[in-house]
Design a protein around this motif. Structure first.
Motif, PDB file in Angstrom:
ATOM      1  N   PRO A  35      41.699  31.407  49.948  1.00 22.49           N
ATOM      2  CA  PRO A  35      42.254  31.809  48.644  1.00 22.49           C
ATOM      3  C   PRO A  35      41.210  32.388  47.695  1.00 22.49           C
ATOM      4  O   PRO A  35      41.483  33.369  47.004  1.00 22.49           O
ATOM      5  N   ASP A  36      40.009  31.789  47.671  1.00 27.76           N
ATOM      6  CA  ASP A  36      38.981  32.301  46.751  1.00 27.76           C
ATOM      7  C   ASP A  36      38.550  33.700  47.152  1.00 27.76           C
ATOM      8  O   ASP A  36      38.359  34.577  46.303  1.00 27.76           O
ATOM      9  N   GLU A  37      38.399  33.911  48.454  1.00 24.89           N
ATOM     10  CA  GLU A  37      37.976  35.227  48.940  1.00 24.89           C
ATOM     11  C   GLU A  37      39.030  36.290  48.631  1.00 24.89           C
ATOM     12  O   GLU A  37      38.702  37.384  48.153  1.00 24.89           O
ATOM     13  N   MET A  38      40.319  35.970  48.883  1.00 26.75           N
ATOM     14  CA  MET A  38      41.381  36.952  48.677  1.00 26.75           C
ATOM     15  C   MET A  38      41.560  37.260  47.187  1.00 26.75           C
ATOM     16  O   MET A  38      41.776  38.417  46.804  1.00 26.75           O
ATOM     17  N   LEU A  39      41.436  36.242  46.345  1.00 31.70           N
ATOM     18  CA  LEU A  39      41.566  36.470  44.906  1.00 31.70           C
ATOM     19  C   LEU A  39      40.401  37.308  44.391  1.00 31.70           C
ATOM     20  O   LEU A  39      40.573  38.181  43.531  1.00 31.70           O
ATOM     21  N   HIS A  40      39.197  37.042  44.923  1.00 26.19           N
ATOM     22  CA  HIS A  40      38.034  37.857  44.541  1.00 26.19           C
ATOM     23  C   HIS A  40      38.253  39.316  44.937  1.00 26.19           C
ATOM     24  O   HIS A  40      37.960  40.236  44.154  1.00 26.19           O
ATOM     25  N   ALA A  41      38.774  39.550  46.141  1.00 23.29           N
ATOM     26  CA  ALA A  41      39.031  40.918  46.601  1.00 23.29           C
ATOM     27  C   ALA A  41      40.097  41.585  45.736  1.00 23.29           C
ATOM     28  O   ALA A  41      40.012  42.786  45.441  1.00 23.29           O
ATOM     29  N   TRP A  42      41.106  40.820  45.315  1.00 21.56           N
ATOM     30  CA  TRP A  42      42.143  41.385  44.440  1.00 21.56           C
ATOM     31  C   TRP A  42      41.556  41.819  43.101  1.00 21.56           C
ATOM     32  O   TRP A  42      41.842  42.924  42.618  1.00 21.56           O
ATOM     33  N   LYS A  43      40.748  40.953  42.502  1.00 20.14           N
ATOM     34  CA  LYS A  43      40.187  41.273  41.191  1.00 20.14           C
ATOM     35  C   LYS A  43      39.251  42.477  41.244  1.00 20.14           C
ATOM     36  O   LYS A  43      39.078  43.172  40.249  1.00 20.14           O
ATOM     37  N   ARG A  44      38.662  42.731  42.424  1.00 19.70           N
ATOM     38  CA  ARG A  44      37.774  43.892  42.586  1.00 19.70           C
ATOM     39  C   ARG A  44      38.508  45.086  43.193  1.00 19.70           C
ATOM     40  O   ARG A  44      37.876  46.045  43.645  1.00 19.70           O
ATOM     41  N   ALA A  45      39.843  45.023  43.214  1.00 20.48           N
ATOM     42  CA  ALA A  45      40.685  46.114  43.734  1.00 20.48           C
ATOM     43  C   ALA A  45      40.327  46.483  45.165  1.00 20.48           C
ATOM     44  O   ALA A  45      40.425  47.636  45.576  1.00 20.48           O
ATOM     45  N   GLY A  46      39.889  45.489  45.934  1.00 16.22           N
ATOM     46  CA  GLY A  46      39.577  45.708  47.344  1.00 16.22           C
ATOM     47  C   GLY A  46      38.172  46.235  47.600  1.00 16.22           C
ATOM     48  O   GLY A  46      37.773  46.369  48.759  1.00 16.22           O
ATOM     49  N   ARG A  47      37.422  46.512  46.550  1.00 16.14           N
ATOM     50  CA  ARG A  47      36.067  47.071  46.721  1.00 16.14           C
ATOM     51  C   ARG A  47      35.051  45.921  46.851  1.00 16.14           C
ATOM     52  O   ARG A  47      34.363  45.566  45.894  1.00 16.14           O
ATOM     53  N   VAL A  48      35.009  45.353  48.034  1.00 17.63           N
ATOM     54  CA  VAL A  48      34.130  44.222  48.327  1.00 17.63           C
ATOM     55  C   VAL A  48      33.122  44.653  49.383  1.00 17.63           C
ATOM     56  O   VAL A  48      33.494  45.215  50.422  1.00 17.63           O
ATOM     57  N   ASP A  49      31.855  44.412  49.137  1.00 14.80           N
ATOM     58  CA  ASP A  49      30.815  44.745  50.106  1.00 14.80           C
ATOM     59  C   ASP A  49      30.817  43.700  51.220  1.00 14.80           C
ATOM     60  O   ASP A  49      30.543  42.520  50.985  1.00 14.80           O
ATOM     61  N   SER A  50      31.162  44.145  52.411  1.00 12.27           N
ATOM     62  CA  SER A  50      31.202  43.240  53.554  1.00 12.27           C
ATOM     63  C   SER A  50      30.949  44.035  54.824  1.00 12.27           C
ATOM     64  O   SER A  50      31.519  45.118  55.013  1.00 12.27           O
ATOM     65  N   ASP A  51      30.071  43.520  55.675  1.00  7.84           N
ATOM     66  CA  ASP A  51      29.815  44.164  56.961  1.00  7.84           C
ATOM     67  C   ASP A  51      30.879  43.819  57.987  1.00  7.84           C
ATOM     68  O   ASP A  51      30.951  44.455  59.041  1.00  7.84           O
TER      69      ASP A  51
END
Length: 530
Positions: free
Chosen positions: A194-210
């Protein structure tokens, strides 16, 4: 001797560079292409997930309306019977009943509890149109089960949160449904953080991840959104190992792989030139698939479809039309289809004033009046009525709303009815239909296939049909293959259909013979398949 060895070494180095670098460059290009495809696929997956949230919410609202339609006094046997009927009829509803003054009153699940004072906490969120929503609401009979509870005017329904994220996906990619007003999670698929998905939502999907890609989508009708993630594929993660492997294998093996990569890339690049050559020489074929009035089995028109055969091999329209769209060839391709259609069907259209042909138009030609001017010029002095040439456009053509709306209005003013093709497969939000004046909505085959089945997507077709009726537009169901589909569609008020049950797409000569045979026999057409 030393100079010669140096020269040989230089040639070997150049040979390695000439073979290894193109291969590595090819791997880099392929990696970029994979990344783009994955992001596009993930965005489409997010749009489908949004449609799922809209449909589940719509069912909850419909269940409440049904509960309030007619019933006896709250918590009477008649009322509880009505509530049980609602639970049985609505797939995603797990409980329904009455509440008031901060407590549950009754439901078929736990009976009449007015005397027990079962507390109901305040709702977490209130919509603009008066719906109350409780998230992760504990059921009074269970310490484990948590529902999404929707209430209005003293009536409520409970919905399984997994219904919001139960989207068919072989890859099992995680989904989270979000309340966009509160920026909080409504439902979460199994295994999602839940924390990861909410973080991705707040950043509009722009999450740095390999390791992961993210995509978000919003409903245009409700305060709902989704965030999805999919595993990232990278061809360059081990680039030092790749470089060492190619250098160690030498020029000969590198040349073999380099030649293979070159041939593969050349074949892809050259297809654009081949398609351009084919269009210039008018080597595209046009076939016609009948459109039938379901109530009378009368063929009222046809859809013109482009076909391409290269060296005896049929090329899928999904391939050559996509290449045409990507390379700027879609407009000359559309012009050629119109030209061939008029050359082949003018006599037929003039002899049957009510018969029509629909032509698929790209998003490029929905932003300018170019194609309308071409149609107008070609119809001059032919005797063909404008209403006999109809325009079909896919959902994604409507993204540039302002320019598209103006062009659609121009088509309709000129007398050309406008269809939305393959509805439900593009940008799944349904609200935009209210901002466009269209004449016909075509339900995509993928939804027609699920009619009379128990698939999760089987509720989409009736939802689309209901919306089309509310908007006052006619409906064409695509891909009809079974008689029970026709019976269902007739019951739901669908006017037209096309598919192999009636006939496959045919060339002009076959179409004329097929129509004449129907007219001569005065009998319904024999299905193309049983």
């Amino acid at each position: 001797m030393i100079k010669r060895m140096s020269l040989i070494s230089a040639y070997i180095a150049l040979g390695c560079a000439a073979t290894v670098l193109p291969v590595l460059f090819s791997i880099y290009i392929a990696n970029e292409d994979v990344t783009r495809r994955e992001q596009r696929d993930l965005r489409q997956y997010a749009e489908k997930a949004v449609m799922r949230t809209e449909l589940v919410t719509y069912q909850g609202f419909a269940a409440i309306a049904d509960l309030q339609a007619e019933h006896g006094a709250p918590c009477s046997p008649e009322y509880l019977g009505r509530a049980a009927h609602v639970i049985f009829n609505y797939r995603y509803v797990r409980d329904a009943g009455a509440y008031g003054d901060g407590r549950y009153l009754c439901s078929p699940l736990f009976g009449d509890v007015r005397a027990q004072d079962v507390a109901l906490p305040p709702p977490r969120w209130r919509s603009n149109d008066g719906y109350l929503v409780w998230f992760q609401q504990k059921n009074p009979l269970s310490d484990v089960r948590e529902d999404i509870q929707i209430g209005r005017n003293g009536e409520y329904v409970s919905i399984d949160p997994q219904s919001y994220v139960d989207v068919m996906d072989p890859a099992g990619r995680p989904i989270a449904t979000i309340n966009t007003d509160l920026n909080s999670i409504v439902a979460l698929s199994t295994g999602a953080d839940p924390d990861e998905m909410l973080h991705a939502w707040k950043r509009a999907g722009r999450v740095d991840s390999d390791e992961w890609n993210y995509a978000v989508a919003r409903s245009t009708t409700r305060a709902l959104g989704v965030v999805v993630k999919g595993r990232r594929t990278s061809l360059l993660r081990d680039w030092p190992g790749l470089l060492a492997m190619w250098l160690s294998m030498g020029v000969a093996l590198g040349a073999g792989f380099g030649w293979f990569a070159f041939k593969r890339i050349s074949r892809q690049v050259s297809f654009q030139a081949t398609l351009e050559w084919v269009i210039a020489r008018k080597a595209i074929d046009v076939v016609y698939q009948p459109i039938v009035r379901l109530a009378s089995n009368e063929c009222v028109g046809v859809e013109a479809l482009a076909r391409l055969n290269l060296n005896g091999r049929d090329i899928s329209p999904d391939i050559f039309i996509a290449v045409a769209e990507q390379t700027g060839l879609i407009q000359p391709l559309t012009d050629l289809v119109l030209e061939k259609t008029l050359d082949e069907l003018t006599e037929l259209l003039c002899s049957r004033p009510s018969f029509y042909v629909s032509v698929n138009v790209s998003s490029e030609d929905l932003r300018t009046p170019r194609f309308l001017k071409i149609i107008t010029a070609k119809l001059a002095r032919t005797g063909i009525r404008p209403a006999q040439i109809r325009i079909e456009a896919t959902e994604r053509s409507f993204l540039n709303a302002d320019a598209t709306r103006q062009t659609i209005a121009a088509f309709r003013s000129a007398g050309h009815p406008v269809y939305i093709d393959d509805f439900g497969t593009g940008y799944s939000s349904l609200a935009y239909l209210q901002t466009f004046m269209i004449d016909v909505l075509k339900i995509d085959k993928s939804f027609v296939d699920t009619i009379a089945q128990q698939a999760a997507s089987s509720i989409v077709a009736p939802h689309i049909i209901d919306m089309a009726h509310e908007l006052g537009v006619e409906i064409v169901a695509e891909g009809i293959e079974r008689n029970e589909q026709v019976e269902y569609l007739l019951r739901r008020g669908v006017q037209y259909g096309q598919g192999w049950l009636f006939a496959k797409a045919m060339r002009r000569e076959e179409l004329v013979a097929w129509l004449e045979a129907r007219r001569a026999s005065h009998a319904p057409a024999q299905p193309a398949i049983q």
